[in-house]
Scaffold this motif. Sequence first.
Motif, PDB file in Angstrom:
ATOM      1  N   GLY A 103       6.479   4.238   0.003  1.00 42.03           N
ATOM      2  CA  GLY A 103       6.906   4.617   1.345  1.00 42.03           C
ATOM      3  C   GLY A 103       6.655   6.081   1.632  1.00 42.03           C
ATOM      4  N   PHE A 104       7.278   6.579   2.680  1.00 43.55           N
ATOM      5  CA  PHE A 104       7.093   7.953   3.147  1.00 43.55           C
ATOM      6  C   PHE A 104       8.192   8.862   2.624  1.00 43.55           C
ATOM      7  CE2 PHE A 104       8.196  11.268   6.241  1.00 43.55           C
ATOM      8  CZ  PHE A 104       7.003  11.970   6.255  1.00 43.55           C
ATOM      9  N   ASN A 105       7.793  10.066   2.216  1.00 43.23           N
ATOM     10  CA  ASN A 105       8.743  11.110   1.823  1.00 43.23           C
ATOM     11  C   ASN A 105       8.316  12.426   2.445  1.00 43.23           C
ATOM     12  OD1 ASN A 105      10.704  10.100  -0.229  1.00 43.23           O
ATOM     13  ND2 ASN A 105       8.813   9.449  -1.217  1.00 43.23           N
ATOM     14  N   LYS A 106       9.281  13.178   2.926  1.00 41.82           N
ATOM     15  CA  LYS A 106       9.054  14.553   3.354  1.00 41.82           C
ATOM     16  C   LYS A 106       9.832  15.425   2.385  1.00 41.82           C
ATOM     17  CE  LYS A 106       9.822  17.835   7.078  1.00 41.82           C
ATOM     18  NZ  LYS A 106      10.503  18.060   8.360  1.00 41.82           N
ATOM     19  N   MET A 107       9.143  16.389   1.761  1.00 39.21           N
ATOM     20  CA  MET A 107       9.771  17.205   0.729  1.00 39.21           C
ATOM     21  C   MET A 107       9.596  18.689   1.012  1.00 39.21           C
ATOM     22  SD  MET A 107       8.684  15.344  -2.772  1.00 39.21           S
ATOM     23  CE  MET A 107       8.326  13.626  -2.750  1.00 39.21           C
ATOM     24  N   ASN A 108      10.625  19.452   0.625  1.00 38.74           N
ATOM     25  CA  ASN A 108      10.535  20.906   0.653  1.00 38.74           C
ATOM     26  C   ASN A 108      10.312  21.394  -0.781  1.00 38.74           C
ATOM     27  OD1 ASN A 108      13.067  20.968  -0.684  1.00 38.74           O
ATOM     28  ND2 ASN A 108      14.172  21.095   1.253  1.00 38.74           N
ATOM     29  N   VAL A 109      10.282  22.693  -0.965  1.00 35.56           N
ATOM     30  CA  VAL A 109       9.994  23.268  -2.281  1.00 35.56           C
ATOM     31  C   VAL A 109      11.014  22.828  -3.331  1.00 35.56           C
ATOM     32  CG1 VAL A 109       9.831  25.446  -3.569  1.00 35.56           C
ATOM     33  CG2 VAL A 109       8.699  25.228  -1.369  1.00 35.56           C
ATOM     34  N   LYS A 110      12.286  22.864  -2.993  1.00 33.82           N
ATOM     35  CA  LYS A 110      13.324  22.474  -3.954  1.00 33.82           C
ATOM     36  C   LYS A 110      13.161  21.014  -4.368  1.00 33.82           C
ATOM     37  CE  LYS A 110      18.236  22.659  -4.769  1.00 33.82           C
ATOM     38  NZ  LYS A 110      19.417  23.425  -4.531  1.00 33.82           N
ATOM     39  N   GLU A 111      12.857  20.140  -3.411  1.00 27.14           N
ATOM     40  CA  GLU A 111      12.651  18.725  -3.722  1.00 27.14           C
ATOM     41  C   GLU A 111      11.394  18.513  -4.561  1.00 27.14           C
ATOM     42  OE1 GLU A 111      14.804  16.763   0.172  1.00 27.14           O
ATOM     43  OE2 GLU A 111      12.847  17.754   0.412  1.00 27.14           O
ATOM     44  N   LEU A 112      10.352  19.297  -4.300  1.00 27.55           N
ATOM     45  CA  LEU A 112       9.134  19.216  -5.119  1.00 27.55           C
ATOM     46  C   LEU A 112       9.422  19.630  -6.562  1.00 27.55           C
ATOM     47  CD1 LEU A 112       6.513  20.624  -2.616  1.00 27.55           C
ATOM     48  CD2 LEU A 112       6.482  18.354  -3.653  1.00 27.55           C
ATOM     49  N   GLU A 113      10.197  20.691  -6.737  1.00 24.28           N
ATOM     50  CA  GLU A 113      10.567  21.107  -8.092  1.00 24.28           C
ATOM     51  C   GLU A 113      11.331  19.994  -8.809  1.00 24.28           C
ATOM     52  OE1 GLU A 113      12.678  24.730  -7.200  1.00 24.28           O
ATOM     53  OE2 GLU A 113      10.874  25.950  -7.488  1.00 24.28           O
ATOM     54  N   GLY A 114      12.218  19.323  -8.072  1.00 18.44           N
ATOM     55  CA  GLY A 114      12.993  18.239  -8.652  1.00 18.44           C
ATOM     56  C   GLY A 114      12.143  17.064  -9.082  1.00 18.44           C
ATOM     57  N   ILE A 115      11.185  16.667  -8.239  1.00 22.44           N
ATOM     58  CA  ILE A 115      10.337  15.530  -8.597  1.00 22.44           C
ATOM     59  C   ILE A 115       9.433  15.890  -9.776  1.00 22.44           C
ATOM     60  CG2 ILE A 115       8.391  15.885  -7.007  1.00 22.44           C
ATOM     61  CD1 ILE A 115       8.495  12.833  -6.514  1.00 22.44           C
ATOM     62  N   CYS A 116       8.991  17.133  -9.844  1.00 16.67           N
ATOM     63  CA  CYS A 116       8.175  17.565 -10.989  1.00 16.67           C
ATOM     64  C   CYS A 116       8.993  17.489 -12.282  1.00 16.67           C
ATOM     65  CB  CYS A 116       7.640  18.974 -10.764  1.00 16.67           C
ATOM     66  SG  CYS A 116       6.375  19.072  -9.478  1.00 16.67           S
ATOM     67  N   ALA A 117      10.226  17.924 -12.226  1.00 14.96           N
ATOM     68  CA  ALA A 117      11.096  17.867 -13.406  1.00 14.96           C
ATOM     69  C   ALA A 117      11.316  16.422 -13.846  1.00 14.96           C
ATOM     70  CB  ALA A 117      12.430  18.545 -13.119  1.00 14.96           C
ATOM     71  N   GLU A 118      11.479  15.514 -12.894  1.00 15.45           N
ATOM     72  CA  GLU A 118      11.664  14.093 -13.231  1.00 15.45           C
ATOM     73  C   GLU A 118      10.410  13.511 -13.862  1.00 15.45           C
ATOM     74  OE1 GLU A 118      14.396  12.034 -13.192  1.00 15.45           O
ATOM     75  OE2 GLU A 118      15.388  13.964 -12.884  1.00 15.45           O
ATOM     76  N   MET A 119       9.243  13.915 -13.380  1.00 12.19           N
ATOM     77  CA  MET A 119       7.984  13.409 -13.941  1.00 12.19           C
ATOM     78  C   MET A 119       7.847  13.804 -15.402  1.00 12.19           C
ATOM     79  SD  MET A 119       5.393  14.139 -10.776  1.00 12.19           S
ATOM     80  CE  MET A 119       3.944  13.465 -11.587  1.00 12.19           C
ATOM     81  N   GLY A 120       8.306  14.988 -15.751  1.00 11.90           N
ATOM     82  CA  GLY A 120       8.218  15.462 -17.121  1.00 11.90           C
ATOM     83  C   GLY A 120       9.004  14.618 -18.101  1.00 11.90           C
ATOM     84  N   LYS A 121       9.967  13.853 -17.605  1.00  9.15           N
ATOM     85  CA  LYS A 121      10.750  12.985 -18.474  1.00  9.15           C
ATOM     86  C   LYS A 121      10.022  11.677 -18.799  1.00  9.15           C
ATOM     87  CE  LYS A 121      15.090  14.726 -16.560  1.00  9.15           C
ATOM     88  NZ  LYS A 121      16.268  14.369 -15.741  1.00  9.15           N
ATOM     89  N   SER A 122       9.007  11.338 -18.020  1.00  9.95           N
ATOM     90  CA  SER A 122       8.329  10.056 -18.168  1.00  9.95           C
ATOM     91  C   SER A 122       6.959  10.131 -18.820  1.00  9.95           C
ATOM     92  CB  SER A 122       8.159   9.398 -16.796  1.00  9.95           C
ATOM     93  OG  SER A 122       9.408   9.158 -16.208  1.00  9.95           O
ATOM     94  N   PHE A 123       6.302  11.270 -18.728  1.00  4.46           N
ATOM     95  CA  PHE A 123       4.913  11.351 -19.159  1.00  4.46           C
ATOM     96  C   PHE A 123       4.718  12.318 -20.313  1.00  4.46           C
ATOM     97  CE2 PHE A 123       4.761  10.548 -14.486  1.00  4.46           C
ATOM     98  CZ  PHE A 123       4.432   9.210 -14.573  1.00  4.46           C
TER      99      PHE A 123
END
Length: 137
Positions: free
Chosen positions: A41-61
């Motif tokens: 789906g669609f997401n609109k993200m700001n810098v803080k949200e981008l940092e959060g999604i990057c941190a979550e990705m690091g837990k999976s890959f």
Amino acid sequence: MGLTEKQLVESFYTSEFYKDPSQVSKHFHNDAELYWNSSAGFNKMNVKELEGICAEMGKSFEYLRPVISHLLQDDQTVTIRITFYTKTIENPDEEIPLAHMVAIWEIKDGKMFKGYQMSQPADDSPENLSSFMGTNF
């Protein structure tokens, strides 16, 4: 001398942003926004949200390996077409194609400012993957 606009976008997508969320503040304008259309789906993200999604990705890959097929610039706008390959924590012995992405970034003050990104899960058919191998810089 700073990075060119193309180098800035390339630098972010080829960085280890998923292990180092500080890459977001290094590459993105404080007022940056990302409009992201994905299979979820669609997401609109700001810098803080981008940092959060990057941190979550690091837990999976274990890692993400980017393959850029296109990196184009028109004035202050850069377009990138990229496929990410990964080894997951669950299956560290096999590299798999994760996602295909196309992003268009407006650059402001030497940083990524407004982005429009589309992504979908990677189709691992040879014909599809080979379409992402050509490089057009």
